[in-house]
Design an enzyme around this catalytic site. Structure first.
Site, PDB file in Angstrom:
ATOM      1  N   HIS A 200       0.840  -1.199   0.000  1.00  0.00           N
ATOM      2  CA  HIS A 200       0.000   0.000   0.000  1.00  0.00           C
ATOM      3  C   HIS A 200       0.871   1.243   0.000  1.00  0.00           C
ATOM      4  CE1 HIS A 200      -2.958   2.990   1.222  1.00  0.00           C
ATOM      5  NE2 HIS A 200      -3.927   2.109   1.070  1.00  0.00           N
TER       6      HIS A 200
ATOM      7  N   PRO B  87      -5.551  -3.651   1.029  1.00  0.00           N
ATOM      8  CA  PRO B  87      -4.728  -4.326   2.034  1.00  0.00           C
ATOM      9  C   PRO B  87      -3.362  -3.663   2.158  1.00  0.00           C
ATOM     10  CG  PRO B  87      -4.649  -5.546  -0.009  1.00  0.00           C
ATOM     11  CD  PRO B  87      -5.615  -4.401  -0.233  1.00  0.00           C
ATOM     12  N   GLU B  88      -2.622  -4.065   3.184  1.00  0.00           N
ATOM     13  CA  GLU B  88      -1.276  -3.529   3.400  1.00  0.00           C
ATOM     14  C   GLU B  88      -0.330  -3.916   2.263  1.00  0.00           C
ATOM     15  OE1 GLU B  88       1.753  -1.498   5.670  1.00  0.00           O
ATOM     16  OE2 GLU B  88      -0.441  -1.397   5.474  1.00  0.00           O
ATOM     17  N   ALA B  89      -0.522  -5.088   1.687  1.00  0.00           N
ATOM     18  CA  ALA B  89       0.291  -5.514   0.543  1.00  0.00           C
ATOM     19  C   ALA B  89      -0.526  -6.473  -0.307  1.00  0.00           C
ATOM     20  CB  ALA B  89       1.587  -6.184   1.020  1.00  0.00           C
TER      21      ALA B  89
END
Length: 653
Positions: free
Chosen positions: A475, A523-525
């Site tokens: 992200h 999402p974060e990644a």
């Protein structure tokens, strides 16, 4: 009396060996013959006395000035086999320069990699250090006690003067001419729907701020579910991160009462005189950046005073052999260290590379060049290093000044280094040619080695680990879409449209990462392997913590192209935040963006107010008339030395 009588432990009758000296061997016990024989207890007492004597002698060496050098010299001198050859031995009164010349000559005579020459060089260096230590010790011992005391007081005075000079910028701040703010701050969009959206974003800011004030005032952040204060270890004992970080958003949204109460808290309660270990990076971007932003927007002197005061507290972080700062610093003792997990205690590119804007302005605001000197030295170190494939690894050892492991990322650990290079160029009114060259060289290498296209046409930025690609995009990496577009005007000839298009492609990919989740927040990644695209496949990558990077790219793309889809995408994020992150006590992050039932992390991050909501406001605030030419200088990040540094967007169109 014979020596053997005084030291029976070390006397040895002929033919008796070691055992004879111990009263007839180990089996002799307390039995012995003759007047020289000692009982075991007497031998033990003598051993203690002798040990004490030896300890006293060696202890005296260690308490002499520069004892480590003196001891090494004494030990090496005790063995003739370790002495340099007689024909190269410096004579009495030889100088360090002579020894150095001798080493240089031996280096010329000896073959490369000759072990004998290397040993001889080391021995000569040891001898040189030993002789210097002896001279220093002799000079010190020849002084009268009064002279030694005077030298100590003078040294203390010198240290005090150094500390005082570092604080001159805080004690005696020079006059500063503030340039008028660029852009209109009182205009309203003609479109009623846009006005309504702006009011909604302002209401979100009030909801976040009022609940922070109600449940966590003076703390760093809010726990909106449990309704209490939250303090990360990143800030040590410093408090008020949300207040300081959100100052510019309050000003821009014309929340005047809230801005005034925040200013009063800063004046009365913001304190840096404490025993606290802090993250230099986080304290810089949230506290120093927040205070400088507030000063340039409002002209209130308290913000400048506090920013410079904190800047002085952070200077000891640069006291490393290379000048690359520590990640963590105790702001009372000045002792620094790095994260133990960071590649053998290395400094991190995104942390030491994200000080430049604020520290350049600290020098301007304080009249003290020391801040600018520190961050310009970082540039010098980086430019002197060889870069693998033209890339900047994420880890650099501050002691050796060399790269650690070869891990390259435009997301976490690397991201804002590249952002600050571009904005340093823009902030300088396009005079910082070094920053421009470093930026365009870096993104050329990034495009060659990291940027890839998925099977279905999504452009993403992978991570590079020792030459191998990990097809993951964070992200945090999504800020790069806006960065590519923002720098496009100054790209090498013929590449302006290319970088605008690259920014648009990254924006689309990041939008897909949002659109493919249940809550429509990313999402974060997310990954591009195993048949999936723009989806998080690991549980520890499925969370969302109110991050701003995707909205930031929408903002830049809207401002630079006025393509309405970017404003539409930004509004989709607002609706998702309201539906899934808003709670009675504020806004919370989510543990899993793919799960149909919200699982809150119970933290309202300070950057949600400072960046996410402000960037939503700056996407909704201006009209659709005009293209690039209609955007204010400040909005695009063309800073001059009297304008804001923390975020590119500060004033509404």
């Amino acid at each position: 009396m014979p020596v053997g009588g005084l030291l029976p432990l070390f006397s040895s009758p002929a033919g008796s060996g070691l055992g004879g000296g111990l009263g007839g061997g180990l089996g002799g016990g307390r039995k012995g013959s003759g007047p020289a024989a000692f009982r075991l207890t007497e031998k033990f007492v003598l051993l203690l006395v002798f040990s004490a004597f030896i300890t006293l002698c060696f202890g005296a060496i260690f308490f002499l000035p520069d004892s480590s050098k003196l001891l090494s010299g004494v030990l090496f001198h005790s063995s003739p086999a370790l002495q340099p050859p007689a024909d190269r031995k410096p004579g009495p009164g030889a100088r360090a320069e002579d020894a150095a010349d001798g080493r240089a000559r031996r280096g010329e005579e000896g073959a490369p990699g000759d072990p004998a020459a290397a040993l001889e060089d080391n021995l000569a260096r040891i001898r040189e250090n030993h002789e210097r230590a002896l001279r220093e010790a002799k000079e010190t011992l020849q002084k009268l006690p009064e002279e030694i005391q005077r030298d100590i007081l003078m040294e203390k005075e010198k240290v005090a003067q150094d500390q005082l000079s570092n604080r001159v910028g805080f004690k005696m701040l020079p006059p500063v001419d503030l340039a008028p703010l660029v852009g209109a701050i009182d205009g309203e969009p003609a479109d009623a729907a846009i006005r309504e959206k702006r009011e909604k974003i302002k209401e979100m800011m009030k909801h976040a701020w009022n609940n922070y004030k109600r449940y966590a005032w003076g703390k760093n952040e809010l726990k909106p579910v449990s309704k209490g204060g939250h303090s990360s270890s990143l800030f040590g004992n410093i408090q008020g991160a949300t207040i300081v970080d959100a100052l510019d958003t309050l000003f821009i949204m014309k929340m005047k009462d809230e801005f005034e109460e925040a200013k009063a808290w800063v004046d009365e309660n913001l304190n840096f005189n404490m025993n606290a270990e802090v993250s230099v990076f986080e304290v810089n971007i949230r506290f120093v950046g927040g205070l400088i932003s507030a000063y340039y927007l409002s002209g209130e002197e308290i913000f400048r005073k506090k920013a410079v005061e904190l800047g002085v507290k952070l200077l000891p972080a640069f006291h490393t052999p290379s000048g690359i700062p520590w990640a963590l610093l105790n702001i009372k003792s000045g002792i620094g260290r790095n994260w133990p997990w960071a590649s053998g205690g290395s400094s991190i590119l995104a942390e030491f590379g994200t000080l430049h804007l604020e520290f350049i302005h600290l020098s301007y605001l304080s009249g003290n060049p020391i801040f600018a000197d520190k961050v310009m030295n970082i540039r010098t170190v980086l430019n002197n290093l060889e870069k693998p494939q033209g890339l900047y690894p994420n880890y650099l050892n501050p002691n050796s000044g060399q790269w650690a492991q070869y891990h390259v990322s435009v997301g976490g650990l690397g991201d804002s280094f590249y952002e600050y290079l571009l904005k340093a160029w823009l902030m300088s009114d396009k005079t910082d040619l070094q920053a421009k060259k470093m930026y365009f060289d870096a993104i050329k290498a990034i495009e060659t080695h990291l940027i890839r296209k998925s099977r279905n046409g999504l452009t993403y930025i992978a991570e590079w680990k020792g030459g191998l690609l990990e097809h993951k995009m964070g992200h945090l990496t999504c800020f790069a879409g806006g960065m590519f577009a923002l720098g496009a005007d100054d790209a090498p000839e013929g590449l302006t449209q290319h970088y605008l298009q690259l920014g648009a492609e990254i924006a689309r990919t990041c939008h897909e990462s949002y659109n493919r989740t249940f809550v429509k927040l990313g999402p974060e990644a997310f990954r591009f392997d195993g048949g999936v695209e723009a989806i998080a496949t690991r549980q520890n990558e499925k969370y969302y913590i109110l991050r701003p990077e995707v909205v930031e790219t929408y903002m830049y793309m809207w401002r630079l192209t006025h393509d309405p889809k970017y404003r539409k995408w930004a509004w989709e994020a607002v609706e998702a935040l309201e539906k899934h992150c808003r709670v009675k006590g504020g806004y919370s992050g989510l543990r899993d963006v793919y799960f149909h039932k919200e699982s809150y992390d119970d933290v309202q991050q300070s950057f949600f107010l400072a960046e996410t909501l402000k960037q939503e406001e700056c996407t909704a605030c201006c009209s659709a008339s005009g293209k690039n030419k209609g955007i204010s200088i400040l909005e695009l990040g063309y800073f001059n030395k009297t304008q804001n540094t923390k975020n590119v967007n500060k004033i509404r169109d």
